[in-house]
Motif scaffolding. Structure first.
Motif, PDB file in Angstrom:
ATOM      1  N   ALA A 174       0.825  -1.203   0.000  1.00 36.43           N
ATOM      2  CA  ALA A 174       0.000   0.000   0.000  1.00 36.43           C
ATOM      3  C   ALA A 174       0.862   1.256   0.000  1.00 36.43           C
ATOM      4  CB  ALA A 174      -0.926  -0.011   1.213  1.00 36.43           C
ATOM      5  N   ALA A 175       2.076   1.175   0.544  1.00 36.09           N
ATOM      6  CA  ALA A 175       2.970   2.335   0.610  1.00 36.09           C
ATOM      7  C   ALA A 175       3.292   2.899  -0.770  1.00 36.09           C
ATOM      8  CB  ALA A 175       4.265   1.944   1.323  1.00 36.09           C
ATOM      9  N   GLU A 176       3.148   2.094  -1.805  1.00 37.18           N
ATOM     10  CA  GLU A 176       3.451   2.564  -3.155  1.00 37.18           C
ATOM     11  C   GLU A 176       2.501   3.671  -3.605  1.00 37.18           C
ATOM     12  OE1 GLU A 176       3.946  -0.671  -5.949  1.00 37.18           O
ATOM     13  OE2 GLU A 176       4.690  -1.977  -4.349  1.00 37.18           O
ATOM     14  N   GLY A 177       1.345   3.767  -2.983  1.00 33.44           N
ATOM     15  CA  GLY A 177       0.377   4.787  -3.368  1.00 33.44           C
ATOM     16  C   GLY A 177       0.465   6.065  -2.565  1.00 33.44           C
ATOM     17  N   VAL A 178       1.432   6.145  -1.645  1.00 31.40           N
ATOM     18  CA  VAL A 178       1.580   7.343  -0.815  1.00 31.40           C
ATOM     19  C   VAL A 178       2.507   8.333  -1.517  1.00 31.40           C
ATOM     20  CG1 VAL A 178       2.335   8.235   1.413  1.00 31.40           C
ATOM     21  CG2 VAL A 178       1.242   5.980   1.279  1.00 31.40           C
ATOM     22  N   PRO A 179       1.999   9.495  -1.952  1.00 32.57           N
ATOM     23  CA  PRO A 179       2.863  10.467  -2.633  1.00 32.57           C
ATOM     24  C   PRO A 179       3.831  11.127  -1.659  1.00 32.57           C
ATOM     25  CG  PRO A 179       0.668  11.389  -2.310  1.00 32.57           C
ATOM     26  CD  PRO A 179       0.596   9.961  -1.850  1.00 32.57           C
ATOM     27  N   LEU A 180       5.078  11.280  -2.084  1.00 32.14           N
ATOM     28  CA  LEU A 180       6.092  11.913  -1.254  1.00 32.14           C
ATOM     29  C   LEU A 180       6.853  12.935  -2.089  1.00 32.14           C
ATOM     30  CD1 LEU A 180       7.575   8.852   0.690  1.00 32.14           C
ATOM     31  CD2 LEU A 180       6.181  10.691   1.640  1.00 32.14           C
ATOM     32  N   PRO A 181       7.209  14.080  -1.509  1.00 27.32           N
ATOM     33  CA  PRO A 181       7.970  15.095  -2.245  1.00 27.32           C
ATOM     34  C   PRO A 181       9.278  14.527  -2.776  1.00 27.32           C
ATOM     35  CG  PRO A 181       7.159  15.973  -0.158  1.00 27.32           C
ATOM     36  CD  PRO A 181       6.906  14.497  -0.129  1.00 27.32           C
ATOM     37  N   GLY A 182       9.590  14.840  -4.028  1.00 30.53           N
ATOM     38  CA  GLY A 182      10.839  14.407  -4.630  1.00 30.53           C
ATOM     39  C   GLY A 182      10.765  13.078  -5.344  1.00 30.53           C
ATOM     40  N   TYR A 183       9.689  12.314  -5.123  1.00 32.90           N
ATOM     41  CA  TYR A 183       9.520  11.028  -5.802  1.00 32.90           C
ATOM     42  C   TYR A 183       8.561  11.232  -6.969  1.00 32.90           C
ATOM     43  CZ  TYR A 183      12.147   8.686  -2.192  1.00 32.90           C
ATOM     44  OH  TYR A 183      13.161   8.288  -1.356  1.00 32.90           O
ATOM     45  N   VAL A 184       9.079  11.048  -8.181  1.00 31.21           N
ATOM     46  CA  VAL A 184       8.365  11.455  -9.388  1.00 31.21           C
ATOM     47  C   VAL A 184       8.287  10.302 -10.378  1.00 31.21           C
ATOM     48  CG1 VAL A 184       9.037  13.873  -9.094  1.00 31.21           C
ATOM     49  CG2 VAL A 184      10.510  12.340 -10.419  1.00 31.21           C
ATOM     50  N   SER A 185       7.498  10.490 -11.439  1.00 31.61           N
ATOM     51  CA  SER A 185       7.296   9.423 -12.415  1.00 31.61           C
ATOM     52  C   SER A 185       8.482   9.238 -13.346  1.00 31.61           C
ATOM     53  CB  SER A 185       6.030   9.695 -13.228  1.00 31.61           C
ATOM     54  OG  SER A 185       6.145  10.913 -13.927  1.00 31.61           O
ATOM     55  N   ASP A 186       9.282  10.291 -13.562  1.00 30.32           N
ATOM     56  CA  ASP A 186      10.439  10.213 -14.465  1.00 30.32           C
ATOM     57  C   ASP A 186      11.672  10.740 -13.743  1.00 30.32           C
ATOM     58  OD1 ASP A 186      12.132  10.013 -16.653  1.00 30.32           O
ATOM     59  OD2 ASP A 186      11.258  11.689 -17.753  1.00 30.32           O
ATOM     60  N   PRO A 187      12.210   9.973 -12.778  1.00 27.70           N
ATOM     61  CA  PRO A 187      13.285  10.493 -11.928  1.00 27.70           C
ATOM     62  C   PRO A 187      14.577  10.794 -12.665  1.00 27.70           C
ATOM     63  CG  PRO A 187      13.035   8.132 -11.598  1.00 27.70           C
ATOM     64  CD  PRO A 187      11.879   8.568 -12.453  1.00 27.70           C
ATOM     65  N   LEU A 188      14.785  10.206 -13.834  1.00 28.71           N
ATOM     66  CA  LEU A 188      16.018  10.426 -14.582  1.00 28.71           C
ATOM     67  C   LEU A 188      15.806  11.353 -15.774  1.00 28.71           C
ATOM     68  CD1 LEU A 188      17.515   6.814 -14.498  1.00 28.71           C
ATOM     69  CD2 LEU A 188      17.661   8.647 -12.798  1.00 28.71           C
TER      70      LEU A 188
END
Length: 348
Positions: free
Chosen positions: A92-106
């Motif tokens: 379930a933690a995968e659905g928790v949005p967190l600052p700095g974690y984005v869909s295209d990190p590279l």
């Protein structure tokens, strides 16, 4: 929102992997098609109690489960902390949005000049040879990648290859994905023939997890095209824990080496999987026994959905310092981070 729809993957498997009717499939294709794709089935097969089901289903809705039987067989039954299970079990933690974690990190979208082509570093390009993986790792930095826009037809591949033909500074082609070895040998042989016809290309690099999670992928057809190209061949495997290395995987590596392939390994430092000196040291030792040299130890790319795997940089450096005290230098992977816009991986 489901980031890789079932419909897209089914089309990709039919087009890119050229999946044949079951009776005509090779052994590895059959295993790929029978991979576990249901979080309830995964929990049931490993003897996890019902408390894990809600989180597994929530994570699965964001990024689908895919676990081959050959990889499942190396997991400890009834142990939710098993290091291989941790890599593939949705939470379930995968659905928790967190600052700095984005869909295209590279920031790969900024470096895609043609379909299936990513050009970030001087002298080398990356080709998305397949949108399909044999196993869906929960920390994957491409779990949100737009594969529907980067699954070229052969006609589109020719346009992409024209970019390589015209740029004489490119000396290395890297097959990636998804997992490039999820594509059929017919398709891969076709692509490699065209790459080796480009005079300024020297090396073919393949980044893959398939010889690890389905060792039967290293069959006669693969060895045939891989062993008969003028290009220098490098295969970068992705193994995070020594438990992933079994006899079948070791035999697959031996066959690749006999075909003239240089074998390297890259790992990702993952909380709860390999975040100890003991685990990392055992991994390096087992890799070398299998004929594979440790290459990179990546800190986690900040992709949305994977924050629970993060190990802080300071702790990562301490772990590598501990490894340096007990391992010879050639077994010490380089601790790196990929930073968008930099000319190469950044050592930590």
């Amino acid at each position: 929102m489901i980031t890789r729809s079932s419909a897209l993957l089914q089309r990709a498997e039919s087009t890119c992997a050229e999946v044949a009717p079951l009776a005509l499939q090779s052994l590895w294709q059959t295993q790929l098609s029978r991979a576990i794709r249901d979080p309830r089935e995964l929990c049931r097969r490993l003897g996890l109690d019902d408390s894990w089901l809600p989180g597994a289903e929530q994570g699965h809705a964001l990024f689908e489960v895919r676990v081959p039987e050959a990889f499942l067989a190396r997991m400890r039954h009834g142990d939710p902390a098993d290091p291989l299970l941790r890599q593939v079990l949705p939470l379930a933690a995968e659905g928790v949005p967190l600052p700095g974690y984005v869909s295209d990190p590279l920031a790969e979208a900024e470096h895609t000049p043609g379909p299936g082509l990513i050009h970030k570093y001087a002298g080398r390009v990356l080709l998305i040879a397949s949108p399909v993986c044999a196993v869906n790792c929960r920390y994957c930095f491409r779990r949100h990648f737009p594969y529907s826009d980067n699954s070229p037809s052969r006609a589109q591949w020719e346009l992409t290859l024209d970019i390589l033909r015209q740029d004489t500074t490119i000396h290395e082609a890297i097959l990636s994905g998804g997992d490039p070895l999820a594509a059929s040998d017919r398709q891969l042989g076709w692509l490699v023939e065209r790459l080796e016809a480009i005079p300024h290309l020297k090396r073919l690099r393949i980044h893959t997890r398939l010889p690890v999670v389905i060792p039967d992928r290293v069959d006669d057809a693969l060895v045939s095209w891989l062993g008969n190209t003028r290009l220098q061949r490098v295969m970068v495997l992705h193994i995070n824990h020594a438990q992933e290395i079994d006899d079948a995987m070791v035999k697959a590596c031996a066959r690749l080496k006999r075909a003239g392939v240089t074998l390297l390994n890259q790992s990702v430092l993952l909380r709860g999987v390999n975040d100890s000196v003991e685990a990392l040291a055992e991994l390096s030792e087992r890799l070398f026994e299998a004929g594979v040299l440790p290459y990179y130890l990546h800190v986690l790319d900040p992709v949305a959905g994977a924050a629970h795997f993060d190990v802080p940089d300071a702790e990562a450096r301490e772990l590598v310092a501990g490894l340096r005290e007990i391992l010879p230098g050639f077994l010490l992977p380089r601790l790196v981070r990929e930073i968008p816009g930099e000319a190469s991986k950044t050592p930590l």
